[in-house]
Structures are given as C-alpha cells and as structure tokens.
Design a protein around this motif. Sequence first.
Motif, PDB file in Angstrom:
ATOM      1  N   VAL A 173     -11.422  -3.720 -29.842  1.00 46.25           N
ATOM      2  CA  VAL A 173     -12.685  -3.224 -30.417  1.00 46.25           C
ATOM      3  C   VAL A 173     -13.213  -2.051 -29.597  1.00 46.25           C
ATOM      4  CG1 VAL A 173     -15.107  -3.798 -30.840  1.00 46.25           C
ATOM      5  CG2 VAL A 173     -13.300  -5.424 -31.478  1.00 46.25           C
ATOM      6  N   VAL A 174     -13.142  -2.214 -28.266  1.00 48.07           N
ATOM      7  CA  VAL A 174     -13.613  -1.132 -27.383  1.00 48.07           C
ATOM      8  C   VAL A 174     -12.795   0.137 -27.594  1.00 48.07           C
ATOM      9  CG1 VAL A 174     -13.781  -0.391 -24.970  1.00 48.07           C
ATOM     10  CG2 VAL A 174     -14.562  -2.664 -25.638  1.00 48.07           C
ATOM     11  N   LEU A 175     -11.461  -0.056 -27.712  1.00 51.02           N
ATOM     12  CA  LEU A 175     -10.585   1.101 -27.941  1.00 51.02           C
ATOM     13  C   LEU A 175     -10.893   1.779 -29.277  1.00 51.02           C
ATOM     14  CD1 LEU A 175      -7.183  -0.289 -26.587  1.00 51.02           C
ATOM     15  CD2 LEU A 175      -8.559   1.568 -25.607  1.00 51.02           C
ATOM     16  N   LEU A 176     -11.140   0.950 -30.307  1.00 56.22           N
ATOM     17  CA  LEU A 176     -11.477   1.509 -31.627  1.00 56.22           C
ATOM     18  C   LEU A 176     -12.783   2.296 -31.568  1.00 56.22           C
ATOM     19  CD1 LEU A 176     -10.528  -1.460 -34.011  1.00 56.22           C
ATOM     20  CD2 LEU A 176      -9.468   0.809 -33.928  1.00 56.22           C
ATOM     21  N   ILE A 177     -13.771   1.737 -30.896  1.00 55.75           N
ATOM     22  CA  ILE A 177     -15.069   2.423 -30.760  1.00 55.75           C
ATOM     23  C   ILE A 177     -14.896   3.726 -29.981  1.00 55.75           C
ATOM     24  CG2 ILE A 177     -17.360   2.270 -29.720  1.00 55.75           C
ATOM     25  CD1 ILE A 177     -17.278  -0.754 -30.311  1.00 55.75           C
ATOM     26  N   ALA A 178     -14.075   3.653 -28.915  1.00 55.26           N
ATOM     27  CA  ALA A 178     -13.832   4.849 -28.105  1.00 55.26           C
ATOM     28  C   ALA A 178     -13.125   5.928 -28.921  1.00 55.26           C
ATOM     29  CB  ALA A 178     -13.007   4.490 -26.875  1.00 55.26           C
ATOM     30  N   ALA A 179     -12.141   5.476 -29.726  1.00 55.89           N
ATOM     31  CA  ALA A 179     -11.406   6.421 -30.569  1.00 55.89           C
ATOM     32  C   ALA A 179     -12.343   7.089 -31.583  1.00 55.89           C
ATOM     33  CB  ALA A 179     -10.266   5.711 -31.281  1.00 55.89           C
ATOM     34  N   ILE A 180     -13.193   6.273 -32.199  1.00 52.51           N
ATOM     35  CA  ILE A 180     -14.159   6.812 -33.174  1.00 52.51           C
ATOM     36  C   ILE A 180     -15.102   7.802 -32.493  1.00 52.51           C
ATOM     37  CG2 ILE A 180     -16.117   6.212 -34.650  1.00 52.51           C
ATOM     38  CD1 ILE A 180     -14.644   3.533 -35.203  1.00 52.51           C
ATOM     39  N   PHE A 181     -15.555   7.431 -31.298  1.00 54.88           N
ATOM     40  CA  PHE A 181     -16.491   8.270 -30.552  1.00 54.88           C
ATOM     41  C   PHE A 181     -15.834   9.598 -30.169  1.00 54.88           C
ATOM     42  CE2 PHE A 181     -18.550   9.518 -26.529  1.00 54.88           C
ATOM     43  CZ  PHE A 181     -19.849   9.660 -26.992  1.00 54.88           C
ATOM     44  N   ILE A 182     -14.588   9.508 -29.663  1.00 57.18           N
ATOM     45  CA  ILE A 182     -13.851  10.716 -29.267  1.00 57.18           C
ATOM     46  C   ILE A 182     -13.589  11.611 -30.485  1.00 57.18           C
ATOM     47  CG2 ILE A 182     -11.634  11.562 -28.390  1.00 57.18           C
ATOM     48  CD1 ILE A 182     -11.608   9.048 -26.570  1.00 57.18           C
ATOM     49  N   ASN A 183     -13.242  10.970 -31.606  1.00 54.66           N
ATOM     50  CA  ASN A 183     -12.986  11.717 -32.842  1.00 54.66           C
ATOM     51  C   ASN A 183     -14.250  12.433 -33.321  1.00 54.66           C
ATOM     52  OD1 ASN A 183     -11.227  12.405 -35.145  1.00 54.66           O
ATOM     53  ND2 ASN A 183     -12.649  11.140 -36.302  1.00 54.66           N
ATOM     54  N   ALA A 184     -15.373  11.742 -33.196  1.00 46.90           N
ATOM     55  CA  ALA A 184     -16.650  12.336 -33.607  1.00 46.90           C
ATOM     56  C   ALA A 184     -16.988  13.542 -32.732  1.00 46.90           C
ATOM     57  CB  ALA A 184     -17.757  11.296 -33.534  1.00 46.90           C
ATOM     58  N   ILE A 185     -16.731  13.409 -31.427  1.00 47.73           N
ATOM     59  CA  ILE A 185     -16.989  14.521 -30.502  1.00 47.73           C
ATOM     60  C   ILE A 185     -16.094  15.706 -30.838  1.00 47.73           C
ATOM     61  CG2 ILE A 185     -16.781  15.271 -28.096  1.00 47.73           C
ATOM     62  CD1 ILE A 185     -17.648  12.468 -27.258  1.00 47.73           C
ATOM     63  N   GLN A 186     -14.818  15.418 -31.120  1.00 46.75           N
ATOM     64  CA  GLN A 186     -13.876  16.487 -31.458  1.00 46.75           C
ATOM     65  C   GLN A 186     -14.293  17.205 -32.734  1.00 46.75           C
ATOM     66  OE1 GLN A 186     -10.128  14.378 -31.543  1.00 46.75           O
ATOM     67  NE2 GLN A 186      -9.640  14.937 -29.408  1.00 46.75           N
ATOM     68  N   GLN A 187     -14.690  16.405 -33.730  1.00 46.90           N
ATOM     69  CA  GLN A 187     -15.120  17.013 -34.993  1.00 46.90           C
ATOM     70  C   GLN A 187     -16.366  17.876 -34.788  1.00 46.90           C
ATOM     71  OE1 GLN A 187     -15.618  13.801 -37.796  1.00 46.90           O
ATOM     72  NE2 GLN A 187     -13.452  13.780 -38.376  1.00 46.90           N
ATOM     73  N   HIS A 188     -17.286  17.390 -33.947  1.00 45.00           N
ATOM     74  CA  HIS A 188     -18.503  18.150 -33.665  1.00 45.00           C
ATOM     75  C   HIS A 188     -18.161  19.468 -32.968  1.00 45.00           C
ATOM     76  CE1 HIS A 188     -22.668  18.955 -32.743  1.00 45.00           C
ATOM     77  NE2 HIS A 188     -22.379  19.052 -31.448  1.00 45.00           N
ATOM     78  N   ARG A 189     -17.232  19.388 -32.018  1.00 48.27           N
ATOM     79  CA  ARG A 189     -16.819  20.597 -31.311  1.00 48.27           C
ATOM     80  C   ARG A 189     -16.111  21.574 -32.243  1.00 48.27           C
ATOM     81  NH1 ARG A 189     -14.474  18.030 -25.604  1.00 48.27           N
ATOM     82  NH2 ARG A 189     -16.542  17.605 -24.656  1.00 48.27           N
ATOM     83  N   GLN A 190     -15.270  21.037 -33.117  1.00 49.72           N
ATOM     84  CA  GLN A 190     -14.574  21.882 -34.091  1.00 49.72           C
ATOM     85  C   GLN A 190     -15.564  22.570 -35.036  1.00 49.72           C
ATOM     86  OE1 GLN A 190     -11.823  19.187 -35.929  1.00 49.72           O
ATOM     87  NE2 GLN A 190     -10.311  19.338 -34.264  1.00 49.72           N
TER      88      GLN A 190
END
Length: 252
Positions: free
Chosen positions: A10-27
């Motif tokens: 669950v922690v890994l999934l949340i981290a992945a979602i969070f990292i993906n959101a940051i990447q999308q925001h940066r993009q």
Amino acid sequence: MYVIIIILIVVLLIAAIFINAIQQHRQKQEAERRAELAKQKTIVDETENVLSACTNMPVSSRIIGILHNRMANALKAIDSIAPTRDVKQRIESSKQAADASLQTDGSDNVDFVLPDNDKTIIQYIQAVKKLRILLRSEHSKGQVGSKLFSEEDKQLERLQVKVNVETLIKRGRTAQSTNMLGSARQYFEKAKIALENQTNHDEYVSSKLATLNAWLNEIQSDLKSVNEKDRARKQEEERDELDELFAPKKKW
C-alpha cells in the motif's frame, strides 16, 4: 507478516501515485513554460518584422517607441523563463529605444509616397493593418494610454486611407492613359467614395477630392465625345447602306 507485506504494498502504491503526480505536475509546468517561451519569442519576432517595415513608412516616433516597449516586455518575460546575457542586453537596448522615441510629440511624420510595385504596396497595406492591431493590443494591456492610442490610431487610419486612395488613383491614371475610360472612372469613383467617408476632411482629402472630380468630369466629357463620334459613324454607315440600296442600277 502478511500484514506487513500488505502495508508495504500500500505504501509503495501511494508512493508511486505521489511520484507520478509530481512528474505530471512538472511535465505540465515544463509544457506551460515552453508554450509561454514560444509565445514571447513570437511576439519579439513579430515586433521586429513590423519595426523593419516601419523604416519605409511615414509613422510617428511614438509608434516606434510603442513597438520597442512591446519588445522589451516580451524580452523581460523570456528573461524570467530562460535568462541569458544576450536577452538582458536586448532588454536594455529596447528600453532605451522606447524611452527615446516616446519622448517626441508625434508630429514628425514624413510625406507619404506610394511604393512603385503592387507587391510592395500589398506588404505596405498589411503592415499598416498589423500596426493598428498591435497598437490596439498594447492599449488593451494598459501599455498605451487612451489619448496616445486615439491620436496614433487616427494617424494610422489616415495612412491606410492614403494607401488605398493612391493605389486606386494610380490604377485609374494607368487606365486613363490607355483610353480605358470606363475602368478609370470606376477607380476614381472608388477613391472618391473612400475620401468622402472620412469624417475629418483635411487638406489631403479636400485636394484629392478636387482632383478626382476634375478627372471624372474630363472622363465624362471624353465618353460623351466618343459616344457622339460613334453615333455619327453609325449614321454614316447606315446612310452609305441606303445610298447603295437605292442607287440606280447600272445598265450593261
């Protein structure tokens, strides 16, 4: 053990979602940055082209100043996104040019001279139209005061009318010189209408209207003379036909 594994997943999934959101925001930010940079570069290129066209046009120094100020603002936006020494130097140069030009009273227009060939005339007309659009845009952004906008827009409008009228006159005179009187009259009448539609009848408008009226009267007289000659010729041809028809037949 299973609980720990599940928690880690669950922690890994949340981290992945969070990292993906940051990447999308940066993009998204990067895409917006590139789009804004491209927009400001387009403004700079567009303004440079108009400034280049203005070198052969009777526009006031204040218009030149407005254009330099527009370029300076676009360069400042570029500098905030991708600062370089070259951009900073261009900002300073544009600001100095804008300040120097905007200090004049706007009464330094040179006499209008119509370009020689049609291609240049078309470019001239397009440049005047573009100038009015840019002036209106700068006014809407608060970069140009209402009084200055009104004065300069009226000057550009008069210039637009002059280009139109002088082009029509040039074509009318060419048609007149080759005895294409009908075409010449149409060109002169269009020029006359364009002048009569002006609310401010200055010396240019009054002078051109007087000249156009004289030419139109001359054409009307020439057309009347041509019509009379045509009628006389036709009557003579008809008389010849009648004479031939009723002439005594020769005896052989």
